[in-house]
Design a protein around this motif. Structure first.
Motif, PDB file in Angstrom:
ATOM      1  N   VAL A  12      36.084  46.541  38.186  1.00 38.39           N
ATOM      2  CA  VAL A  12      36.876  45.397  37.712  1.00 38.39           C
ATOM      3  C   VAL A  12      36.800  44.250  38.716  1.00 38.39           C
ATOM      4  O   VAL A  12      36.572  43.091  38.349  1.00 38.39           O
ATOM      5  N   ALA A  13      36.986  44.560  40.003  1.00 36.46           N
ATOM      6  CA  ALA A  13      36.895  43.523  41.038  1.00 36.46           C
ATOM      7  C   ALA A  13      35.507  42.895  41.054  1.00 36.46           C
ATOM      8  O   ALA A  13      35.373  41.675  41.166  1.00 36.46           O
ATOM      9  N   ALA A  14      34.479  43.731  40.929  1.00 32.46           N
ATOM     10  CA  ALA A  14      33.109  43.219  40.939  1.00 32.46           C
ATOM     11  C   ALA A  14      32.862  42.288  39.752  1.00 32.46           C
ATOM     12  O   ALA A  14      32.256  41.214  39.912  1.00 32.46           O
ATOM     13  N   LEU A  15      33.333  42.665  38.581  1.00 30.00           N
ATOM     14  CA  LEU A  15      33.132  41.823  37.400  1.00 30.00           C
ATOM     15  C   LEU A  15      33.936  40.530  37.478  1.00 30.00           C
ATOM     16  O   LEU A  15      33.471  39.474  37.038  1.00 30.00           O
ATOM     17  N   LEU A  16      35.136  40.603  38.051  1.00 30.88           N
ATOM     18  CA  LEU A  16      35.916  39.380  38.260  1.00 30.88           C
ATOM     19  C   LEU A  16      35.201  38.445  39.235  1.00 30.88           C
ATOM     20  O   LEU A  16      35.138  37.229  39.022  1.00 30.88           O
TER      21      LEU A  16
ATOM     22  N   PRO B 251      38.008  40.235  48.968  1.00 35.33           N
ATOM     23  CA  PRO B 251      39.198  40.855  49.587  1.00 35.33           C
ATOM     24  C   PRO B 251      40.479  40.568  48.801  1.00 35.33           C
ATOM     25  O   PRO B 251      41.337  41.451  48.660  1.00 35.33           O
ATOM     26  N   PHE B 252      40.604  39.364  48.262  1.00 31.49           N
ATOM     27  CA  PHE B 252      41.787  39.003  47.486  1.00 31.49           C
ATOM     28  C   PHE B 252      41.834  39.779  46.170  1.00 31.49           C
ATOM     29  O   PHE B 252      42.908  40.218  45.735  1.00 31.49           O
ATOM     30  N   LEU B 253      40.673  39.940  45.552  1.00 26.17           N
ATOM     31  CA  LEU B 253      40.611  40.719  44.311  1.00 26.17           C
ATOM     32  C   LEU B 253      40.963  42.180  44.575  1.00 26.17           C
ATOM     33  O   LEU B 253      41.693  42.805  43.799  1.00 26.17           O
TER      34      LEU B 253
ATOM     35  N   GLY C 163      17.579  39.521  52.983  1.00 24.73           N
ATOM     36  CA  GLY C 163      18.278  38.641  52.063  1.00 24.73           C
ATOM     37  C   GLY C 163      19.716  38.372  52.452  1.00 24.73           C
ATOM     38  O   GLY C 163      20.193  38.770  53.511  1.00 24.73           O
ATOM     39  N   LYS C 164      20.419  37.710  51.546  1.00 23.99           N
ATOM     40  CA  LYS C 164      21.780  37.238  51.815  1.00 23.99           C
ATOM     41  C   LYS C 164      22.863  38.139  51.253  1.00 23.99           C
ATOM     42  O   LYS C 164      24.011  37.766  51.197  1.00 23.99           O
ATOM     43  N   ILE C 165      22.516  39.307  50.781  1.00 22.19           N
ATOM     44  CA  ILE C 165      23.372  40.437  50.410  1.00 22.19           C
ATOM     45  C   ILE C 165      24.192  40.275  49.142  1.00 22.19           C
ATOM     46  O   ILE C 165      24.934  41.185  48.784  1.00 22.19           O
ATOM     47  N   ILE C 166      24.081  39.194  48.411  1.00 23.31           N
ATOM     48  CA  ILE C 166      24.975  38.978  47.275  1.00 23.31           C
ATOM     49  C   ILE C 166      24.711  39.982  46.155  1.00 23.31           C
ATOM     50  O   ILE C 166      25.632  40.656  45.691  1.00 23.31           O
ATOM     51  N   ALA C 167      23.472  40.116  45.702  1.00 21.00           N
ATOM     52  CA  ALA C 167      23.186  41.042  44.600  1.00 21.00           C
ATOM     53  C   ALA C 167      23.409  42.492  45.021  1.00 21.00           C
ATOM     54  O   ALA C 167      23.982  43.289  44.266  1.00 21.00           O
ATOM     55  N   THR C 168      22.979  42.841  46.227  1.00 22.68           N
ATOM     56  CA  THR C 168      23.175  44.212  46.699  1.00 22.68           C
ATOM     57  C   THR C 168      24.659  44.513  46.855  1.00 22.68           C
ATOM     58  O   THR C 168      25.130  45.603  46.504  1.00 22.68           O
ATOM     59  N   SER C 169      25.426  43.548  47.342  1.00 29.96           N
ATOM     60  CA  SER C 169      26.881  43.736  47.448  1.00 29.96           C
ATOM     61  C   SER C 169      27.518  43.880  46.072  1.00 29.96           C
ATOM     62  O   SER C 169      28.459  44.661  45.907  1.00 29.96           O
ATOM     63  N   LEU C 170      27.007  43.148  45.090  1.00 26.30           N
ATOM     64  CA  LEU C 170      27.517  43.301  43.729  1.00 26.30           C
ATOM     65  C   LEU C 170      27.346  44.750  43.275  1.00 26.30           C
ATOM     66  O   LEU C 170      28.271  45.342  42.708  1.00 26.30           O
ATOM     67  N   GLY C 171      26.194  45.329  43.555  1.00 25.76           N
ATOM     68  CA  GLY C 171      25.968  46.723  43.203  1.00 25.76           C
ATOM     69  C   GLY C 171      26.928  47.659  43.912  1.00 25.76           C
ATOM     70  O   GLY C 171      27.482  48.591  43.307  1.00 25.76           O
TER      71      GLY C 171
END
Length: 190
Positions: free
Chosen positions: A116-120, A147-149, A100-108
């Motif tokens: 906080v960064a993840a929720l933002l 990275p900015f967050l 996959g494209k790693i978005i959901a796994t990276s969110l975890g």
């Protein structure tokens, strides 16, 4: 112990949740829609219940390894476990090193590292998707924002560097989507 946890994290990340959900319904998800095993394609192909299930389990594939690494060996092991989980999702040993494209796994992963960064970033994703109608664009912008967050929230430099690597992989995995966005052929959410 640390090496074992990193390998375990890769294997957890490698579990192809979307593919398995499709197989349970007699569908090879890789042959439908975008061909991706992620939650968006699962949602479009198999319906909302399967899509939400894929999302939750893919997030867990990132969250659990990082929490295990953090509790066992601190931040360094947590980052290695997170990287391994992302690599597993992206290049699954169970799917011939495709994934996959790693978005959901990276969110975890980021929920475990910096909630906080993840929720933002999740809020940024949601805003972009609502305004544009493109899940892929929301994913790219949210990944690029991490990275900015991390910097804005004064997270450790190791977290900032990790988020740069994760963002680079996420953008790389979305190159076909970027091409379709530029060509005007990327599908919007329904």
């Amino acid at each position: 112990m640390g090496f074992f946890l990193v390998v375990l994290s890769y294997l957890i990340g490698s579990i192809p949740v979307g593919y398995l959900l499709g197989r349970m319904k007699g569908v090879d998800i890789r042959l439908h829609g975008s061909g991706n095993i992620g939650a968006t394609n699962v949602w479009r192909t198999l319906g909302p219940a399967a899509g939400v299930t894929a999302l939750v389990l893919d997030v867990a594939k990132g969250l659990v390894p990082v929490l295990l690494g953090k509790s066992t060996g601190g931040d360094a092991l947590a980052l290695l476990c997170g990287l391994a989980a992302i690599a597993g999702h992206s290049w699954s040993v169970f799917l011939g090193f495709r994934g996959g494209k790693i978005i959901a796994t990276s969110l975890g992963v980021f929920l475990a590292l910096s909630p906080v960064a993840a929720l933002l970033a999740l809020g940024i994703w949601l805003a972009v998707v609502v305004l544009s109608g493109y899940v892929s664009l929301g994913s790219i912008v949210a990944a690029a924002s991490m990275p900015f967050l991390m910097l804005a929230l004064r997270q450790p430099w190791s977290y900032v560097l990790f988020s740069l690597v994760a963002a680079a992989v996420a953008v790389y995995k979305h190159v076909p989507n970027i091409r379709r966005l530029l060509a005007g052929t990327e599908p919007k959410i329904r």
